[in-house]
Design an enzyme around this catalytic site. Structure first.
Site, PDB file in Angstrom:
ATOM      1  N   CYS A 174      46.985 -17.913   3.134  1.00 55.00           N
ATOM      2  CA  CYS A 174      46.439 -18.975   2.486  1.00 55.00           C
ATOM      3  C   CYS A 174      45.603 -18.555   1.197  1.00 55.00           C
ATOM      4  O   CYS A 174      44.561 -17.859   0.945  1.00 55.00           O
ATOM      5  CB  CYS A 174      44.986 -19.369   3.367  1.00 55.00           C
ATOM      6  N   CYS A 222      42.352 -19.986   0.348  1.00 52.72           N
ATOM      7  CA  CYS A 222      41.338 -19.290   0.925  1.00 52.72           C
ATOM      8  C   CYS A 222      40.864 -17.885   0.319  1.00 52.72           C
ATOM      9  O   CYS A 222      39.661 -17.573   0.175  1.00 52.72           O
ATOM     10  CB  CYS A 222      41.758 -18.907   2.496  1.00 52.72           C
ATOM     11  N   ASP A 223      41.954 -17.298   0.040  1.00 52.92           N
ATOM     12  CA  ASP A 223      41.707 -15.800  -0.243  1.00 52.92           C
ATOM     13  C   ASP A 223      42.124 -15.272  -1.722  1.00 52.92           C
ATOM     14  O   ASP A 223      41.951 -14.142  -2.105  1.00 52.92           O
ATOM     15  CB  ASP A 223      42.755 -14.961   0.623  1.00 52.92           C
TER      16      ASP A 223
HETATM   17  C1  LIG Z   1      45.082 -16.078   7.990  1.00 57.71           C
HETATM   18  C2  LIG Z   1      44.425 -17.215   7.799  1.00 57.71           C
HETATM   19  C3  LIG Z   1      43.332 -17.347   6.861  1.00 57.71           C
HETATM   20  C4  LIG Z   1      42.733 -18.478   6.742  1.00 57.71           C
HETATM   21  N1  LIG Z   1      41.487 -18.536   5.949  1.00 57.71           N
HETATM   22  C5  LIG Z   1      40.477 -19.570   5.622  1.00 57.71           C
HETATM   23  C6  LIG Z   1      39.508 -19.669   4.887  1.00 57.71           C
HETATM   24  O1  LIG Z   1      39.046 -18.702   4.513  1.00 57.71           O
HETATM   25  N2  LIG Z   1      38.904 -20.660   4.939  1.00 57.71           N
HETATM   26  C7  LIG Z   1      39.299 -22.114   5.269  1.00 57.71           C
HETATM   27  O2  LIG Z   1      38.701 -23.066   5.043  1.00 57.71           O
HETATM   28  N3  LIG Z   1      40.581 -21.982   5.623  1.00 57.71           N
HETATM   29  C8  LIG Z   1      41.296 -20.986   6.098  1.00 57.71           C
HETATM   30  N4  LIG Z   1      42.296 -21.073   6.875  1.00 57.71           N
HETATM   31  C9  LIG Z   1      43.026 -22.539   7.184  1.00 57.71           C
HETATM   32  C10 LIG Z   1      42.171 -22.555   8.643  1.00 57.71           C
HETATM   33  O3  LIG Z   1      42.206 -21.690   9.448  1.00 57.71           O
HETATM   34  C11 LIG Z   1      42.661 -23.911   9.298  1.00 57.71           C
HETATM   35  O4  LIG Z   1      42.834 -24.967   8.087  1.00 57.71           O
HETATM   36  C12 LIG Z   1      42.104 -24.350  10.363  1.00 57.71           C
HETATM   37  O5  LIG Z   1      41.892 -23.311  11.148  1.00 57.71           O
HETATM   38  C13 LIG Z   1      42.628 -25.672  10.982  1.00 57.71           C
HETATM   39  O6  LIG Z   1      41.726 -25.741  11.906  1.00 57.71           O
HETATM   40  P1  LIG Z   1      42.391 -26.851  13.432  1.00 57.71           P
HETATM   41  O7  LIG Z   1      41.341 -26.970  14.100  1.00 57.71           O
HETATM   42  O8  LIG Z   1      42.947 -28.081  12.845  1.00 57.71           O
HETATM   43  O9  LIG Z   1      43.434 -26.022  14.013  1.00 57.71           O
HETATM   44  P2  LIG Z   1      43.636 -24.349  14.368  1.00 57.71           P
HETATM   45  O10 LIG Z   1      42.626 -23.535  13.735  1.00 57.71           O
HETATM   46  O11 LIG Z   1      45.128 -24.121  13.872  1.00 57.71           O
HETATM   47  O12 LIG Z   1      43.413 -24.492  15.777  1.00 57.71           O
HETATM   48  C14 LIG Z   1      44.521 -24.809  16.851  1.00 57.71           C
HETATM   49  C15 LIG Z   1      43.986 -24.864  18.103  1.00 57.71           C
HETATM   50  O13 LIG Z   1      44.749 -25.518  18.951  1.00 57.71           O
HETATM   51  C16 LIG Z   1      44.862 -24.820  20.223  1.00 57.71           C
HETATM   52  N5  LIG Z   1      46.279 -25.209  20.717  1.00 57.71           N
HETATM   53  C17 LIG Z   1      47.575 -25.305  20.112  1.00 57.71           C
HETATM   54  N6  LIG Z   1      48.437 -25.814  21.167  1.00 57.71           N
HETATM   55  C18 LIG Z   1      47.778 -26.020  22.353  1.00 57.71           C
HETATM   56  C19 LIG Z   1      47.998 -26.207  23.639  1.00 57.71           C
HETATM   57  N7  LIG Z   1      49.427 -26.642  23.937  1.00 57.71           N
HETATM   58  N8  LIG Z   1      47.202 -26.590  24.590  1.00 57.71           N
HETATM   59  C20 LIG Z   1      45.842 -26.074  24.381  1.00 57.71           C
HETATM   60  N9  LIG Z   1      45.427 -25.787  23.088  1.00 57.71           N
HETATM   61  C21 LIG Z   1      46.482 -25.713  21.921  1.00 57.71           C
HETATM   62  C22 LIG Z   1      45.071 -23.502  19.760  1.00 57.71           C
HETATM   63  O14 LIG Z   1      44.572 -22.371  20.778  1.00 57.71           O
HETATM   64  C23 LIG Z   1      43.701 -23.498  18.831  1.00 57.71           C
HETATM   65  O15 LIG Z   1      42.508 -23.204  19.213  1.00 57.71           O
HETATM   66  C24 LIG Z   1      43.081 -19.782   7.250  1.00 57.71           C
HETATM   67  C25 LIG Z   1      44.259 -19.911   7.905  1.00 57.71           C
HETATM   68  C26 LIG Z   1      44.991 -18.531   8.214  1.00 57.71           C
HETATM   69  C27 LIG Z   1      46.270 -18.655   9.006  1.00 57.71           C
END
Ligand SMILES: Cc1cc2nc3c(=O)[nH]c(=O)nc-3n(C[C@H](O)[C@H](O)[C@H](O)COP(=O)(O)OP(=O)(O)OC[C@H]3O[C@@H](n4cnc5c(N)ncnc54)[C@H](O)[C@@H]3O)c2cc1C
Length: 313
Positions: A137, A140-141
Protein backbone atom coordinates in the site's frame (compact mmCIF):
# COMPACT_ATOMS: atom_id res chain seq x y z
CA UNK A 1 -17.50 -14.81 25.82
CA UNK A 2 -21.26 -15.02 25.36
CA UNK A 3 -22.77 -18.33 24.20
CA UNK A 4 -23.43 -18.41 20.49
CA UNK A 5 -27.13 -18.37 19.62
CA UNK A 6 -28.99 -19.69 16.58
CA UNK A 7 -30.53 -16.37 15.63
CA UNK A 8 -29.19 -12.79 15.70
CA UNK A 9 -30.71 -9.50 14.68
CA UNK A 10 -27.44 -8.51 13.03
CA UNK A 11 -24.63 -10.75 11.80
CA UNK A 12 -21.41 -9.26 10.46
CA UNK A 13 -19.04 -11.31 8.32
CA UNK A 14 -15.47 -10.04 8.66
CA UNK A 15 -13.44 -8.50 11.47
CA UNK A 16 -11.31 -5.83 9.80
CA UNK A 17 -11.86 -2.10 10.43
CA UNK A 18 -15.20 -2.20 8.53
CA UNK A 19 -16.68 -5.22 10.30
CA UNK A 20 -15.58 -4.18 13.77
CA UNK A 21 -16.78 -0.60 13.35
CA UNK A 22 -20.14 -1.92 12.12
CA UNK A 23 -20.16 -4.17 15.22
CA UNK A 24 -19.40 -1.26 17.54
CA UNK A 25 -22.27 0.80 16.15
CA UNK A 26 -24.70 -2.13 15.98
CA UNK A 27 -23.80 -3.09 19.56
CA UNK A 28 -24.34 0.45 20.79
CA UNK A 29 -27.71 0.45 19.00
CA UNK A 30 -28.56 -2.52 21.25
CA UNK A 31 -28.54 -5.23 18.60
CA UNK A 32 -25.99 -7.49 20.38
CA UNK A 33 -24.44 -8.41 16.99
CA UNK A 34 -22.44 -11.46 16.06
CA UNK A 35 -19.15 -11.03 14.22
CA UNK A 36 -17.84 -14.00 12.27
CA UNK A 37 -14.16 -13.20 12.17
CA UNK A 38 -12.86 -15.47 9.41
CA UNK A 39 -9.37 -16.87 9.15
CA UNK A 40 -7.79 -13.44 9.53
CA UNK A 41 -9.21 -11.98 12.75
CA UNK A 42 -8.53 -8.24 12.62
CA UNK A 43 -8.20 -8.23 8.83
CA UNK A 44 -5.42 -6.95 6.60
CA UNK A 45 -3.87 -4.62 9.18
CA UNK A 46 -2.72 -7.64 11.16
CA UNK A 47 -0.05 -8.31 8.51
CA UNK A 48 1.53 -4.89 8.78
CA UNK A 49 3.61 -3.05 11.39
CA UNK A 50 3.19 0.71 11.98
CA UNK A 51 -0.07 2.40 11.07
CA UNK A 52 0.59 6.13 11.06
CA UNK A 53 -2.43 7.44 9.19
CA UNK A 54 -5.30 6.35 11.42
CA UNK A 55 -6.55 9.45 13.28
CA UNK A 56 -6.28 9.37 17.06
CA UNK A 57 -2.86 7.72 17.26
CA UNK A 58 -0.38 10.60 16.97
CA UNK A 59 2.59 8.32 17.68
CA UNK A 60 1.30 5.65 15.28
CA UNK A 61 0.23 2.19 16.36
CA UNK A 62 1.08 -1.35 15.29
CA UNK A 63 -1.63 -2.78 13.01
CA UNK A 64 -2.39 -5.86 15.18
CA UNK A 65 -2.59 -3.69 18.33
CA UNK A 66 -5.00 -1.31 16.67
CA UNK A 67 -7.26 -4.16 15.63
CA UNK A 68 -7.19 -5.60 19.17
CA UNK A 69 -8.50 -2.23 20.35
CA UNK A 70 -11.25 -2.22 17.70
CA UNK A 71 -12.31 -5.71 18.84
CA UNK A 72 -12.23 -4.84 22.51
CA UNK A 73 -14.31 -1.71 21.96
CA UNK A 74 -17.03 -3.58 20.04
CA UNK A 75 -17.02 -6.36 22.66
CA UNK A 76 -17.50 -3.87 25.48
CA UNK A 77 -20.97 -3.03 24.15
CA UNK A 78 -22.11 -6.60 23.64
CA UNK A 79 -20.64 -7.99 20.42
CA UNK A 80 -20.14 -11.78 20.24
CA UNK A 81 -17.49 -13.43 18.09
CA UNK A 82 -16.99 -16.67 16.24
CA UNK A 83 -13.46 -17.22 14.96
CA UNK A 84 -14.25 -19.31 11.93
CA UNK A 85 -15.00 -18.88 8.27
CA UNK A 86 -18.45 -18.66 6.67
CA UNK A 87 -18.76 -21.50 4.16
CA UNK A 88 -22.09 -20.50 2.56
CA UNK A 89 -24.98 -18.07 2.84
CA UNK A 90 -28.62 -18.37 1.86
CA UNK A 91 -29.97 -14.90 1.13
CA UNK A 92 -33.18 -16.06 -0.59
CA UNK A 93 -35.38 -15.27 2.38
CA UNK A 94 -35.22 -13.38 5.65
CA UNK A 95 -34.02 -14.32 8.19
CA UNK A 96 -30.92 -15.15 6.17
CA UNK A 97 -29.00 -18.36 6.86
CA UNK A 98 -25.27 -18.34 7.40
CA UNK A 99 -23.26 -21.55 7.60
CA UNK A 100 -20.15 -21.51 9.80
CA UNK A 101 -18.52 -24.88 10.41
CA UNK A 102 -21.31 -27.14 11.65
CA UNK A 103 -23.47 -24.21 12.78
CA UNK A 104 -26.33 -22.67 10.88
CA UNK A 105 -27.07 -19.13 12.08
CA UNK A 106 -30.06 -16.97 11.21
CA UNK A 107 -29.77 -13.20 10.78
CA UNK A 108 -32.46 -10.56 10.37
CA UNK A 109 -29.87 -8.34 8.73
CA UNK A 110 -26.43 -9.14 7.33
CA UNK A 111 -23.39 -6.91 6.99
CA UNK A 112 -20.70 -8.15 4.63
CA UNK A 113 -17.23 -6.87 5.49
CA UNK A 114 -15.05 -9.60 4.04
CA UNK A 115 -12.47 -7.16 2.64
CA UNK A 116 -10.03 -7.74 -0.14
CA UNK A 117 -6.70 -9.48 -0.31
CA UNK A 118 -3.64 -7.82 -1.79
CA UNK A 119 -2.09 -10.25 -4.24
CA UNK A 120 1.40 -11.21 -3.18
CA UNK A 121 4.03 -13.61 -4.47
CA UNK A 122 3.56 -15.95 -1.51
CA UNK A 123 7.25 -16.23 -0.60
CA UNK A 124 8.24 -16.84 3.02
CA UNK A 125 10.68 -13.88 2.91
CA UNK A 126 7.88 -11.62 1.68
CA UNK A 127 5.74 -12.54 4.70
CA UNK A 128 8.68 -12.06 7.05
CA UNK A 129 9.54 -8.61 5.68
CA UNK A 130 5.96 -7.32 5.25
CA UNK A 131 5.93 -4.02 7.13
CA UNK A 132 9.75 -4.09 7.28
CA UNK A 133 10.39 -2.83 3.76
CA UNK A 134 7.84 -4.89 1.85
CA UNK A 135 4.48 -3.18 1.43
CA UNK A 136 1.22 -3.57 -0.45
CA UNK A 137 0.00 0.00 0.00
CA UNK A 138 1.77 3.11 -1.29
CA UNK A 139 -0.68 5.55 0.33
CA UNK A 140 -0.06 3.85 3.67
CA UNK A 141 3.70 3.39 3.60
CA UNK A 142 5.22 5.83 1.07
CA UNK A 143 6.14 8.26 3.84
CA UNK A 144 8.53 5.72 5.40
CA UNK A 145 10.76 5.85 2.32
CA UNK A 146 11.62 9.53 2.12
CA UNK A 147 15.01 10.02 0.44
CA UNK A 148 15.41 6.31 -0.34
CA UNK A 149 15.56 4.13 -3.43
CA UNK A 150 12.65 1.77 -3.79
CA UNK A 151 10.95 -0.56 -6.27
CA UNK A 152 7.40 -1.27 -7.38
CA UNK A 153 6.40 -4.65 -8.79
CA UNK A 154 3.63 -4.72 -11.40
CA UNK A 155 2.65 -3.38 -14.79
CA UNK A 156 -0.99 -2.31 -14.52
CA UNK A 157 -2.67 0.97 -13.65
CA UNK A 158 -2.14 0.59 -9.89
CA UNK A 159 1.57 -0.15 -10.31
CA UNK A 160 2.01 2.97 -12.45
CA UNK A 161 -0.08 5.09 -10.10
CA UNK A 162 1.88 3.85 -7.08
CA UNK A 163 5.24 4.37 -8.83
CA UNK A 164 4.31 7.95 -9.69
CA UNK A 165 2.98 8.66 -6.22
CA UNK A 166 6.07 7.19 -4.55
CA UNK A 167 8.40 9.57 -6.43
CA UNK A 168 7.10 12.24 -4.02
CA UNK A 169 9.15 10.50 -1.33
CA UNK A 170 11.77 8.29 -2.95
CA UNK A 171 14.87 9.48 -4.82
CA UNK A 172 14.35 6.72 -7.38
CA UNK A 173 11.60 4.19 -8.11
CA UNK A 174 12.39 1.10 -10.17
CA UNK A 175 9.31 -0.40 -11.76
CA UNK A 176 9.84 -4.15 -12.08
CA UNK A 177 7.68 -5.82 -14.69
CA UNK A 178 7.80 -9.33 -16.07
CA UNK A 179 6.83 -8.23 -19.56
CA UNK A 180 8.42 -5.76 -21.97
CA UNK A 181 5.50 -3.33 -21.93
CA UNK A 182 2.98 -2.04 -19.43
CA UNK A 183 -0.61 -3.23 -19.20
CA UNK A 184 -1.69 0.15 -17.85
CA UNK A 185 -3.92 2.60 -19.72
CA UNK A 186 -2.15 4.91 -22.17
CA UNK A 187 -2.51 7.94 -19.92
CA UNK A 188 -0.98 6.15 -16.93
CA UNK A 189 1.84 4.80 -19.12
CA UNK A 190 2.58 8.26 -20.38
CA UNK A 191 2.65 9.67 -16.87
CA UNK A 192 5.01 7.09 -15.50
CA UNK A 193 7.26 6.99 -18.56
CA UNK A 194 7.73 10.75 -18.46
CA UNK A 195 8.56 10.77 -14.75
CA UNK A 196 12.35 11.25 -14.51
CA UNK A 197 12.51 9.50 -11.13
CA UNK A 198 11.07 6.24 -12.49
CA UNK A 199 13.29 3.59 -14.09
CA UNK A 200 12.03 0.40 -15.71
CA UNK A 201 13.32 -3.10 -15.22
CA UNK A 202 11.57 -4.95 -18.04
CA UNK A 203 11.31 -8.74 -18.27
CA UNK A 204 12.15 -9.21 -14.60
CA UNK A 205 10.45 -10.99 -11.72
CA UNK A 206 11.19 -11.03 -8.00
CA UNK A 207 12.71 -14.30 -6.80
CA UNK A 208 13.30 -13.37 -3.17
CA UNK A 209 13.36 -10.55 -0.63
CA UNK A 210 16.71 -10.03 1.11
CA UNK A 211 16.92 -8.67 4.66
CA UNK A 212 15.68 -9.31 8.18
CA UNK A 213 12.76 -7.87 10.19
CA UNK A 214 15.23 -6.26 12.65
CA UNK A 215 17.25 -4.46 9.97
CA UNK A 216 14.67 -4.17 7.19
CA UNK A 217 14.73 -4.99 3.51
CA UNK A 218 18.16 -4.67 1.88
CA UNK A 219 17.46 -5.82 -1.65
CA UNK A 220 15.13 -7.70 -3.93
CA UNK A 221 16.57 -10.71 -5.73
CA UNK A 222 15.40 -10.30 -9.29
CA UNK A 223 15.51 -12.59 -12.29
CA UNK A 224 15.74 -11.60 -15.91
CA UNK A 225 13.18 -13.94 -17.45
CA UNK A 226 14.82 -13.66 -20.88
CA UNK A 227 18.41 -14.45 -19.89
CA UNK A 228 17.83 -16.31 -16.61
CA UNK A 229 20.30 -14.00 -14.83
CA UNK A 230 19.59 -13.59 -11.09
CA UNK A 231 20.99 -10.69 -9.09
CA UNK A 232 20.21 -8.39 -6.16
CA UNK A 233 18.71 -4.95 -6.70
CA UNK A 234 19.50 -2.83 -3.66
CA UNK A 235 16.36 -1.04 -2.45
CA UNK A 236 15.05 0.06 0.95
CA UNK A 237 11.46 -0.75 0.06
CA UNK A 238 9.38 -2.66 -2.43
CA UNK A 239 5.70 -2.16 -3.14
CA UNK A 240 3.77 -5.13 -4.46
CA UNK A 241 1.23 -3.74 -6.94
CA UNK A 242 0.07 -6.88 -8.70
CA UNK A 243 -3.58 -6.41 -7.82
CA UNK A 244 -6.21 -7.04 -5.16
CA UNK A 245 -8.82 -9.76 -4.95
CA UNK A 246 -12.12 -8.91 -3.25
CA UNK A 247 -13.31 -11.72 -0.96
CA UNK A 248 -16.67 -12.20 -2.64
CA UNK A 249 -16.76 -15.90 -3.63
CA UNK A 250 -19.61 -16.51 -1.16
CA UNK A 251 -21.85 -14.02 -2.93
CA UNK A 252 -21.12 -14.76 -6.59
CA UNK A 253 -24.34 -15.04 -8.58
CA UNK A 254 -26.34 -13.83 -5.56
CA UNK A 255 -25.27 -10.22 -5.22
CA UNK A 256 -24.17 -7.90 -8.00
CA UNK A 257 -20.45 -7.44 -8.49
CA UNK A 258 -18.45 -5.24 -10.86
CA UNK A 259 -16.19 -6.75 -13.53
CA UNK A 260 -13.37 -7.26 -11.00
CA UNK A 261 -15.60 -8.95 -8.39
CA UNK A 262 -16.22 -6.07 -5.95
CA UNK A 263 -19.72 -5.96 -4.46
CA UNK A 264 -21.92 -3.20 -5.79
CA UNK A 265 -23.74 -1.02 -3.28
CA UNK A 266 -26.21 1.76 -3.94
CA UNK A 267 -24.29 5.04 -4.24
CA UNK A 268 -24.16 6.90 -0.93
CA UNK A 269 -25.27 3.87 1.08
CA UNK A 270 -24.14 0.34 1.96
CA UNK A 271 -27.32 -1.31 0.61
CA UNK A 272 -26.89 -4.21 -1.79
CA UNK A 273 -29.66 -5.30 -4.14
CA UNK A 274 -31.10 -7.62 -1.45
CA UNK A 275 -33.04 -5.73 1.26
CA UNK A 276 -31.41 -6.44 4.62
CA UNK A 277 -27.97 -7.21 3.16
CA UNK A 278 -25.35 -4.49 3.42
CA UNK A 279 -21.70 -4.32 2.40
CA UNK A 280 -18.89 -2.12 3.70
CA UNK A 281 -15.13 -1.72 3.56
CA UNK A 282 -12.72 -2.95 0.92
CA UNK A 283 -15.12 -5.63 -0.34
CA UNK A 284 -17.09 -2.85 -2.05
CA UNK A 285 -14.34 -0.24 -2.47
CA UNK A 286 -11.57 -0.67 -5.01
CA UNK A 287 -10.69 3.02 -4.93
CA UNK A 288 -9.73 4.18 -1.44
CA UNK A 289 -8.81 0.93 0.36
CA UNK A 290 -7.87 2.56 3.67
CA UNK A 291 -8.62 1.59 7.27
CA UNK A 292 -10.34 4.88 7.95
CA UNK A 293 -12.61 4.65 4.89
CA UNK A 294 -13.38 1.00 5.71
CA UNK A 295 -14.27 2.01 9.29
CA UNK A 296 -16.38 4.90 7.96
CA UNK A 297 -18.41 2.63 5.73
CA UNK A 298 -18.75 0.11 8.60
CA UNK A 299 -20.44 2.88 10.58
CA UNK A 300 -22.70 3.60 7.60
CA UNK A 301 -23.65 -0.09 7.34
CA UNK A 302 -24.69 -0.28 10.99
CA UNK A 303 -26.81 2.88 10.65
CA UNK A 304 -28.35 1.53 7.42
CA UNK A 305 -29.16 -1.72 9.27
CA UNK A 306 -30.73 0.16 12.16
CA UNK A 307 -33.00 2.06 9.75
CA UNK A 308 -33.82 -1.11 7.82
CA UNK A 309 -34.77 -3.09 10.92
CA UNK A 310 -36.71 -0.13 12.27
CA UNK A 311 -38.76 0.07 9.07
CA UNK A 312 -39.08 -3.71 8.56
CA UNK A 313 -40.60 -4.32 11.99
C1 LIG B 1 0.25 -4.75 4.25
C2 LIG B 1 -0.85 -3.74 4.35
C3 LIG B 1 -0.64 -2.57 5.04
C4 LIG B 1 -1.66 -1.62 5.15
N1 LIG B 1 -1.43 -0.48 5.84
C5 LIG B 1 -2.43 0.42 5.99
C6 LIG B 1 -2.22 1.62 6.74
O1 LIG B 1 -1.12 1.87 7.26
N2 LIG B 1 -3.28 2.48 6.85
C7 LIG B 1 -4.49 2.24 6.27
O2 LIG B 1 -5.41 3.05 6.42
N3 LIG B 1 -4.71 1.12 5.56
C8 LIG B 1 -3.71 0.22 5.39
N4 LIG B 1 -3.93 -0.91 4.65
C9 LIG B 1 -5.25 -1.10 4.03
C10 LIG B 1 -6.25 -1.59 5.11
O3 LIG B 1 -5.68 -2.68 5.78
C11 LIG B 1 -7.56 -1.97 4.48
O4 LIG B 1 -8.09 -0.89 3.75
C12 LIG B 1 -8.58 -2.36 5.56
O5 LIG B 1 -8.05 -3.39 6.37
C13 LIG B 1 -9.90 -2.82 4.93
O6 LIG B 1 -10.73 -3.19 5.98
P1 LIG B 1 -11.96 -4.18 5.79
O7 LIG B 1 -12.57 -4.27 7.12
O8 LIG B 1 -12.78 -3.77 4.64
O9 LIG B 1 -11.34 -5.59 5.37
P2 LIG B 1 -10.12 -6.47 5.83
O10 LIG B 1 -9.19 -5.77 6.73
O11 LIG B 1 -9.60 -7.04 4.56
O12 LIG B 1 -10.83 -7.64 6.67
C14 LIG B 1 -11.60 -8.61 6.04
C15 LIG B 1 -12.11 -9.57 7.10
O13 LIG B 1 -13.03 -10.49 6.49
C16 LIG B 1 -12.80 -11.78 7.00
N5 LIG B 1 -13.31 -12.75 6.03
C17 LIG B 1 -13.03 -12.90 4.71
N6 LIG B 1 -13.70 -13.95 4.20
C18 LIG B 1 -14.44 -14.46 5.22
C19 LIG B 1 -15.35 -15.56 5.35
N7 LIG B 1 -15.65 -16.35 4.32
N8 LIG B 1 -15.92 -15.79 6.54
C20 LIG B 1 -15.66 -15.00 7.61
N9 LIG B 1 -14.82 -13.95 7.55
C21 LIG B 1 -14.21 -13.69 6.37
C22 LIG B 1 -11.29 -11.83 7.22
O14 LIG B 1 -10.95 -12.85 8.15
C23 LIG B 1 -11.05 -10.43 7.78
O15 LIG B 1 -11.27 -10.41 9.15
C24 LIG B 1 -2.93 -1.86 4.53
C25 LIG B 1 -3.13 -3.06 3.82
C26 LIG B 1 -2.13 -3.99 3.74
C27 LIG B 1 -2.36 -5.28 2.98
Amino acid sequence: MADIQDHYRVVIIGSGPAGLTAALYAARANFAPLVIEGVQPGGQLTITTDVENYPGFPEGIMGPDMMDKFREQAERFGTSYITDEVSSVDLNERPFTIKVGKRSIKADALIIATGATAKLLGLESEKLLMGHGVSACATCDGWFFRGKEIAVMGGGDSACEEANYLTKFATKVTLIHRRGELRASKIMQHRVESNPKVEFLWHHTIEDFVGAPETGLEAVRVKNVQTGEVYDLKVAGVFMAIGHKPNTELFMGVLDTDETGYLITEPGSTRTKIPGVFACGDVQDHIYRQAVTAAGSGCMAAIDVERFLGEAE
